[in-house]
Write a protein that holds these residues in place. Structure first.
Motif, PDB file in Angstrom:
ATOM      1  N   SER A  88       6.922 -10.102 -17.318  1.00  0.00           N
ATOM      2  CA  SER A  88       6.988 -11.095 -16.236  1.00  0.00           C
ATOM      3  C   SER A  88       7.616 -10.496 -14.978  1.00  0.00           C
ATOM      4  O   SER A  88       7.131 -10.731 -13.869  1.00  0.00           O
ATOM      5  CB  SER A  88       7.799 -12.319 -16.674  1.00  0.00           C
ATOM      6  OG  SER A  88       7.174 -12.972 -17.728  1.00  0.00           O
ATOM      7  N   VAL A  89       8.681  -9.723 -15.150  1.00  0.00           N
ATOM      8  CA  VAL A  89       9.348  -9.092 -14.006  1.00  0.00           C
ATOM      9  C   VAL A  89       8.411  -8.084 -13.337  1.00  0.00           C
ATOM     10  O   VAL A  89       8.298  -8.043 -12.098  1.00  0.00           O
ATOM     11  CB  VAL A  89      10.667  -8.418 -14.447  1.00  0.00           C
ATOM     12  CG1 VAL A  89      11.239  -7.549 -13.343  1.00  0.00           C
ATOM     13  CG2 VAL A  89      11.680  -9.469 -14.883  1.00  0.00           C
ATOM     14  N   VAL A  90       7.717  -7.294 -14.139  1.00  0.00           N
ATOM     15  CA  VAL A  90       6.797  -6.293 -13.598  1.00  0.00           C
ATOM     16  C   VAL A  90       5.657  -6.971 -12.836  1.00  0.00           C
ATOM     17  O   VAL A  90       5.326  -6.583 -11.713  1.00  0.00           O
ATOM     18  CB  VAL A  90       6.250  -5.375 -14.720  1.00  0.00           C
ATOM     19  CG1 VAL A  90       5.114  -4.509 -14.218  1.00  0.00           C
ATOM     20  CG2 VAL A  90       7.361  -4.522 -15.291  1.00  0.00           C
ATOM     21  N   ILE A  91       5.073  -8.008 -13.426  1.00  0.00           N
ATOM     22  CA  ILE A  91       3.965  -8.713 -12.774  1.00  0.00           C
ATOM     23  C   ILE A  91       4.442  -9.394 -11.493  1.00  0.00           C
ATOM     24  O   ILE A  91       3.749  -9.371 -10.466  1.00  0.00           O
ATOM     25  CB  ILE A  91       3.309  -9.729 -13.741  1.00  0.00           C
ATOM     26  CG1 ILE A  91       2.578  -8.988 -14.865  1.00  0.00           C
ATOM     27  CG2 ILE A  91       2.370 -10.678 -13.013  1.00  0.00           C
ATOM     28  CD1 ILE A  91       1.417  -8.119 -14.416  1.00  0.00           C
ATOM     29  N   LYS A  92       5.623  -9.964 -11.517  1.00  0.00           N
ATOM     30  CA  LYS A  92       6.178 -10.611 -10.317  1.00  0.00           C
ATOM     31  C   LYS A  92       6.376  -9.580  -9.204  1.00  0.00           C
ATOM     32  O   LYS A  92       6.070  -9.843  -8.038  1.00  0.00           O
ATOM     33  CB  LYS A  92       7.496 -11.296 -10.659  1.00  0.00           C
ATOM     34  CG  LYS A  92       8.074 -12.081  -9.521  1.00  0.00           C
ATOM     35  CD  LYS A  92       9.320 -12.842  -9.951  1.00  0.00           C
ATOM     36  CE  LYS A  92       9.860 -13.649  -8.785  1.00  0.00           C
ATOM     37  NZ  LYS A  92      11.032 -14.436  -9.162  1.00  0.00           N
ATOM     38  N   THR A  93       6.860  -8.406  -9.571  1.00  0.00           N
ATOM     39  CA  THR A  93       7.043  -7.337  -8.586  1.00  0.00           C
ATOM     40  C   THR A  93       5.702  -6.888  -8.016  1.00  0.00           C
ATOM     41  O   THR A  93       5.554  -6.721  -6.793  1.00  0.00           O
ATOM     42  CB  THR A  93       7.772  -6.145  -9.236  1.00  0.00           C
ATOM     43  OG1 THR A  93       9.013  -6.602  -9.768  1.00  0.00           O
ATOM     44  CG2 THR A  93       8.027  -5.042  -8.229  1.00  0.00           C
ATOM     45  N   LEU A  94       4.717  -6.700  -8.890  1.00  0.00           N
ATOM     46  CA  LEU A  94       3.384  -6.300  -8.428  1.00  0.00           C
ATOM     47  C   LEU A  94       2.774  -7.376  -7.533  1.00  0.00           C
ATOM     48  O   LEU A  94       2.146  -7.060  -6.516  1.00  0.00           O
ATOM     49  CB  LEU A  94       2.467  -6.021  -9.627  1.00  0.00           C
ATOM     50  CG  LEU A  94       2.786  -4.772 -10.442  1.00  0.00           C
ATOM     51  CD1 LEU A  94       1.932  -4.724 -11.697  1.00  0.00           C
ATOM     52  CD2 LEU A  94       2.616  -3.516  -9.612  1.00  0.00           C
ATOM     53  N   ASN A  95       2.972  -8.623  -7.889  1.00  0.00           N
ATOM     54  CA  ASN A  95       2.462  -9.722  -7.077  1.00  0.00           C
ATOM     55  C   ASN A  95       3.115  -9.726  -5.697  1.00  0.00           C
ATOM     56  O   ASN A  95       2.464 -10.014  -4.694  1.00  0.00           O
ATOM     57  CB  ASN A  95       2.683 -11.058  -7.784  1.00  0.00           C
ATOM     58  CG  ASN A  95       1.970 -12.183  -7.090  1.00  0.00           C
ATOM     59  OD1 ASN A  95       0.815 -12.049  -6.701  1.00  0.00           O
ATOM     60  ND2 ASN A  95       2.660 -13.297  -6.934  1.00  0.00           N
ATOM     61  N   GLY A  96       4.396  -9.399  -5.646  1.00  0.00           N
ATOM     62  CA  GLY A  96       5.086  -9.311  -4.357  1.00  0.00           C
ATOM     63  C   GLY A  96       4.480  -8.245  -3.466  1.00  0.00           C
ATOM     64  O   GLY A  96       4.312  -8.438  -2.257  1.00  0.00           O
ATOM     65  N   VAL A  97       4.123  -7.109  -4.045  1.00  0.00           N
ATOM     66  CA  VAL A  97       3.480  -6.037  -3.279  1.00  0.00           C
ATOM     67  C   VAL A  97       2.119  -6.503  -2.785  1.00  0.00           C
ATOM     68  O   VAL A  97       1.754  -6.275  -1.623  1.00  0.00           O
ATOM     69  CB  VAL A  97       3.358  -4.756  -4.131  1.00  0.00           C
ATOM     70  CG1 VAL A  97       2.493  -3.714  -3.435  1.00  0.00           C
ATOM     71  CG2 VAL A  97       4.729  -4.190  -4.438  1.00  0.00           C
ATOM     72  N   LEU A  98       1.366  -7.196  -3.629  1.00  0.00           N
ATOM     73  CA  LEU A  98       0.054  -7.719  -3.219  1.00  0.00           C
ATOM     74  C   LEU A  98       0.202  -8.730  -2.091  1.00  0.00           C
ATOM     75  O   LEU A  98      -0.558  -8.705  -1.125  1.00  0.00           O
ATOM     76  CB  LEU A  98      -0.644  -8.392  -4.402  1.00  0.00           C
ATOM     77  CG  LEU A  98      -1.466  -7.532  -5.316  1.00  0.00           C
ATOM     78  CD1 LEU A  98      -2.058  -8.373  -6.430  1.00  0.00           C
ATOM     79  CD2 LEU A  98      -2.555  -6.790  -4.584  1.00  0.00           C
ATOM     80  N   SER A  99       1.170  -9.609  -2.212  1.00  0.00           N
ATOM     81  CA  SER A  99       1.382 -10.646  -1.193  1.00  0.00           C
ATOM     82  C   SER A  99       1.735 -10.023   0.146  1.00  0.00           C
ATOM     83  O   SER A  99       1.219 -10.432   1.184  1.00  0.00           O
ATOM     84  CB  SER A  99       2.496 -11.600  -1.624  1.00  0.00           C
ATOM     85  OG  SER A  99       2.136 -12.281  -2.796  1.00  0.00           O
ATOM     86  N   LYS A 100       2.614  -9.032   0.133  1.00  0.00           N
ATOM     87  CA  LYS A 100       2.991  -8.361   1.384  1.00  0.00           C
ATOM     88  C   LYS A 100       1.797  -7.639   1.991  1.00  0.00           C
ATOM     89  O   LYS A 100       1.635  -7.607   3.201  1.00  0.00           O
ATOM     90  CB  LYS A 100       4.137  -7.386   1.143  1.00  0.00           C
ATOM     91  CG  LYS A 100       5.456  -8.078   0.939  1.00  0.00           C
ATOM     92  CD  LYS A 100       6.577  -7.102   0.747  1.00  0.00           C
ATOM     93  CE  LYS A 100       7.871  -7.862   0.516  1.00  0.00           C
ATOM     94  NZ  LYS A 100       9.003  -6.989   0.247  1.00  0.00           N
ATOM     95  N   ASN A 101       0.958  -7.058   1.141  1.00  0.00           N
ATOM     96  CA  ASN A 101      -0.232  -6.377   1.621  1.00  0.00           C
ATOM     97  C   ASN A 101      -1.176  -7.359   2.313  1.00  0.00           C
ATOM     98  O   ASN A 101      -1.725  -7.066   3.369  1.00  0.00           O
ATOM     99  CB  ASN A 101      -0.947  -5.671   0.467  1.00  0.00           C
ATOM    100  CG  ASN A 101      -2.063  -4.772   0.947  1.00  0.00           C
ATOM    101  OD1 ASN A 101      -1.820  -3.811   1.650  1.00  0.00           O
ATOM    102  ND2 ASN A 101      -3.283  -5.108   0.571  1.00  0.00           N
ATOM    103  N   MET A 102      -1.344  -8.551   1.742  1.00  0.00           N
ATOM    104  CA  MET A 102      -2.221  -9.562   2.332  1.00  0.00           C
ATOM    105  C   MET A 102      -1.669 -10.070   3.664  1.00  0.00           C
ATOM    106  O   MET A 102      -2.416 -10.276   4.614  1.00  0.00           O
ATOM    107  CB  MET A 102      -2.421 -10.724   1.367  1.00  0.00           C
ATOM    108  CG  MET A 102      -3.268 -10.385   0.188  1.00  0.00           C
ATOM    109  SD  MET A 102      -3.436 -11.808  -0.897  1.00  0.00           S
ATOM    110  CE  MET A 102      -4.432 -11.120  -2.181  1.00  0.00           C
ATOM    111  N   ILE A 103      -0.354 -10.248   3.735  1.00  0.00           N
ATOM    112  CA  ILE A 103       0.271 -10.710   4.975  1.00  0.00           C
ATOM    113  C   ILE A 103       0.085  -9.668   6.065  1.00  0.00           C
ATOM    114  O   ILE A 103      -0.235  -9.995   7.206  1.00  0.00           O
ATOM    115  CB  ILE A 103       1.768 -11.014   4.745  1.00  0.00           C
ATOM    116  CG1 ILE A 103       1.907 -12.263   3.877  1.00  0.00           C
ATOM    117  CG2 ILE A 103       2.503 -11.182   6.068  1.00  0.00           C
ATOM    118  CD1 ILE A 103       3.318 -12.540   3.394  1.00  0.00           C
ATOM    119  N   GLU A 104       0.266  -8.381   5.732  1.00  0.00           N
ATOM    120  CA  GLU A 104       0.084  -7.321   6.713  1.00  0.00           C
ATOM    121  C   GLU A 104      -1.358  -7.259   7.191  1.00  0.00           C
ATOM    122  O   GLU A 104      -1.612  -7.023   8.368  1.00  0.00           O
ATOM    123  CB  GLU A 104       0.516  -5.978   6.114  1.00  0.00           C
ATOM    124  CG  GLU A 104       2.019  -5.858   5.965  1.00  0.00           C
ATOM    125  CD  GLU A 104       2.444  -4.576   5.275  1.00  0.00           C
ATOM    126  OE1 GLU A 104       1.579  -3.729   4.986  1.00  0.00           O
ATOM    127  OE2 GLU A 104       3.648  -4.430   5.032  1.00  0.00           O
TER     128      GLU A 104
END
Length: 108
Positions: free
Chosen positions: A83-99
């Protein structure tokens, strides 16, 4: 399905999800993607064991005496790590989409 097949499928799925992410960010999370695939494969095996043994052993003569199984304990630890790993990966994806959205707004 074998553990190695589950690993390969999860690795392929996550790699595809991160295909459009900036190369430097993708390299940064490469280890996390591999860890997520590993944990998914390990948990698949543990779920098979747990489906046979259960997560809690109950004493046959004294049902009030109960003890969690090692497979059950490890499964819960792995789920928390996954769960922690997936949450971290999701955070990277979210930041990528915002950028990406910010880059598009420069042209408006």
């Amino acid at each position: 399905m074998s553990k190695s097949e589950v690993y390969r499928q999860e690795l392929a799925k996550l790699t595809e999800i991160f295909a459009d992410v900036d190369v430097s960010k993708r390299k940064l999370v490469e280890g996390l993607i591999e860890d997520a695939a590993f944990l998914k494969a390990e948990n698949d095996v543990l779920k098979q064991v747990i489906s046979k043994t259960g997560m809690v052993k109950v004493h046959p003569e004294y049902p009030e005496l109960q003890k969690p199984t090692e497979a059950g304990k490890q499964y819960l630890k792995n789920i928390n790590s996954y769960s922690v790993v997936i949450k971290t990966l999701n955070g990277v994806l979210s930041k990528n989409m915002i950028e990406e959205e910010d880059d598009l707004s420069d042209f408006e």
